[in-house]
Design an enzyme around this catalytic site. Structure first.
Site, PDB file in Angstrom:
ATOM      1  N   SER A  73       4.176 -63.252  -3.392  1.00  0.00           N
ATOM      2  CA  SER A  73       3.897 -62.880  -4.781  1.00  0.00           C
ATOM      3  C   SER A  73       2.403 -62.940  -5.096  1.00  0.00           C
ATOM      4  O   SER A  73       1.597 -63.500  -4.337  1.00  0.00           O
ATOM      5  CB  SER A  73       4.649 -63.794  -5.758  1.00  0.00           C
ATOM      6  OG  SER A  73       3.934 -64.989  -5.991  1.00  0.00           O
ATOM      7  N   VAL A  74       2.065 -62.402  -6.246  1.00  0.00           N
ATOM      8  CA  VAL A  74       0.692 -62.398  -6.747  1.00  0.00           C
ATOM      9  C   VAL A  74       0.179 -63.817  -6.972  1.00  0.00           C
ATOM     10  O   VAL A  74      -1.030 -64.065  -6.982  1.00  0.00           O
ATOM     11  CB  VAL A  74       0.629 -61.576  -8.059  1.00  0.00           C
ATOM     12  CG1 VAL A  74       1.414 -62.273  -9.171  1.00  0.00           C
ATOM     13  CG2 VAL A  74      -0.800 -61.326  -8.511  1.00  0.00           C
ATOM     14  N   LYS A  75       1.083 -64.772  -7.143  1.00  0.00           N
ATOM     15  CA  LYS A  75       0.688 -66.141  -7.463  1.00  0.00           C
ATOM     16  C   LYS A  75       0.004 -66.855  -6.301  1.00  0.00           C
ATOM     17  O   LYS A  75      -0.607 -67.911  -6.496  1.00  0.00           O
ATOM     18  CB  LYS A  75       1.901 -66.941  -7.928  1.00  0.00           C
ATOM     19  CG  LYS A  75       2.493 -66.457  -9.242  1.00  0.00           C
ATOM     20  CD  LYS A  75       1.493 -66.553 -10.392  1.00  0.00           C
ATOM     21  CE  LYS A  75       2.140 -66.183 -11.724  1.00  0.00           C
ATOM     22  NZ  LYS A  75       1.205 -66.328 -12.853  1.00  0.00           N
ATOM     23  N   ASP A  76       0.082 -66.296  -5.093  1.00  0.00           N
ATOM     24  CA  ASP A  76      -0.648 -66.879  -3.962  1.00  0.00           C
ATOM     25  C   ASP A  76      -2.143 -66.935  -4.281  1.00  0.00           C
ATOM     26  O   ASP A  76      -2.833 -67.886  -3.908  1.00  0.00           O
ATOM     27  CB  ASP A  76      -0.441 -66.039  -2.704  1.00  0.00           C
ATOM     28  CG  ASP A  76       0.918 -66.264  -2.063  1.00  0.00           C
ATOM     29  OD1 ASP A  76       1.745 -66.981  -2.652  1.00  0.00           O
ATOM     30  OD2 ASP A  76       1.154 -65.695  -0.981  1.00  0.00           O
ATOM     31  N   ALA A  79      -2.777 -69.893  -6.749  1.00  0.00           N
ATOM     32  CA  ALA A  79      -2.605 -71.195  -6.099  1.00  0.00           C
ATOM     33  C   ALA A  79      -3.780 -71.520  -5.193  1.00  0.00           C
ATOM     34  O   ALA A  79      -4.278 -72.657  -5.167  1.00  0.00           O
ATOM     35  CB  ALA A  79      -1.297 -71.208  -5.309  1.00  0.00           C
TER      36      ALA A  79
END
Length: 376
Positions: A73-76, A79
């Site tokens: 996901s884009v959230k990598d 994070a």
């Protein structure tokens, strides 16, 4: 004799062509950069044209394939930036604990990256989040605490639970993806990638907002390069950002006096929409906004799977509906970029569950392939 010479020449040309091809392959291989660890696999995701959407609108509609990140996901991106900044600033040391409140994707990214930084991970999340996200988090070694959905003002809201956990340990941080500007800063790179990949030929960017980091970072970069780029917000039911952009007031009918449910359920989508203005969203430059219904999102996800083989999550479906609405406003001939935030694998028990959709009377009904009638 002539035939022999001809065969010889043809053979020589073929051999030469093969030799050149092999040299090109070897050159390409020798120039390939070896990535040293999972952190270097994040970002530089591909742009994919969704040909069916382009054909239906007359615009070139491109999706940033964020599901290709190692955590899916884009959230990598977010994070990674949170970890790096916390370690560089001395707020976190190896062996420490990172805590976050999330509906899933950010938690998966933090849990995945934690071992690469020598850290541990604690995730608090609402108990109505898709079950497969919980399974994934536990498989990655995260400590998971599930709480009932309540207002952000309530001490038992999942974000507040994560914050309190971080306060209990010496070597621990609260990731705070909603207010931590590392989120917005991570997406400055996303914006630069989009600009480079399109060669500057981008007319509009469309994105939903949860934390607001993506639309903030990308809009800042694209507007800096090309002020005429239009930025559109795609907002699901229950979120007040649409009215914030359109009327300057954070409001949604689901939040009206006497209508807020004790255990709220406003939308089938996850990870998009919010009822407050975060520090990250404050950085965004947004020109206009669209409301996106659950029906539109479900139908879009089914359409993309049927026409493109793209199996997208709920927030990506919201974004693609927004991209179509932007195309209708701008007219044919424009290039529109949106975010394919994650794949559908994390949404099997809800957004992509036939039984679940049937219970909500949201099962896909549209079967056409040339007119997007389901986009209102």
């Amino acid at each position: 004799m002539t035939q022999t010479v001809t065969v010889f020449v043809c053979g020589a040309v073929a051999a030469c062509a093969t030799c050149v091809a092999l040299k090109m392959v070897r050159k390409k291989r020798s120039g390939h950069r070896i990535d040293h660890g999972i952190q270097e696999l994040i970002g530089q995701t591909r742009l994919v044209e969704m040909k069916s959407l382009s054909a239906c609108t007359g615009c070139r509609i491109l999706g940033k394939a964020e599901f290709m990140n190692p955590g899916g996901s884009v959230k990598d991106r977010v994070a990674l930036e949170i970890f790096r900044r916390a370690l560089e600033e001395g707020r976190l040391r190896p062996g420490g604990l990172v805590c976050e409140g999330t509906v899933g994707s950010t938690g998966v990214s933090l849990a995945m990256l934690a071992p690469s930084f020598g850290c541990r991970c604690f995730i608090a999340m609402p108990d109505d989040a898709a079950e497969e996200k919980v399974t994934m988090l536990k498989a990655l070694g995260a400590e998971v605490c599930r709480v009932r959905p309540v207002s952000i003002a309530h001490p038992e809201h999942f974000v507040n639970v994560a914050r309190k956990r971080a306060e209990k340990e010496q070597n621990a941080i609260f990731a705070d993806q909603f207010e931590n500007l590392a989120n917005f800063q991570a997406h400055l790179k996303t914006g630069e990638e989009i600009w480079d990949q399109t060669g500057g030929s981008v007319d509009a960017f469309v994105s939903g907002a949860g934390t607001g980091g993506t639309i903030a970072g990308v809009s800042r970069v694209l507007k800096q390069h090309k002020p005429s780029v239009r930025v559109f917000l795609a907002d699901p039911p229950g979120s007040g950002l649409y009215n914030k952009v359109k009327r300057g007031v954070m409001y949604t009918k689901e939040e009206a006096e006497g209508k807020r449910l004790r255990n709220p359920f406003d939308t089938i989508t996850e990870g998009v929409g919010i009822n407050r203005v975060t520090k990250n969203f404050e950085q965004a430059i947004v020109d206009d906004a669209f409301k996106v219904s659950d029906r539109e999102s479900v139908e879009m996800a089914a359409f993309l799977l049927r026409q493109e083989g793209l199996f997208v999550g709920s927030s990506a479906a919201v974004n693609c509906v927004g991209a179509v609405k932007a195309a209708r406003i701008l007219g044919p001939g424009h290039t529109i970029v949106t975010m394919l935030c994650d794949g559908g694998q994390r949404h099997l028990s809800k957004f992509h569950s036939h039984q679940y959709l049937q219970e909500l009377h949201l099962q896909p009904e549209y079967t056409g392939d040339d007119v997007l009638e389901f986009v209102m």
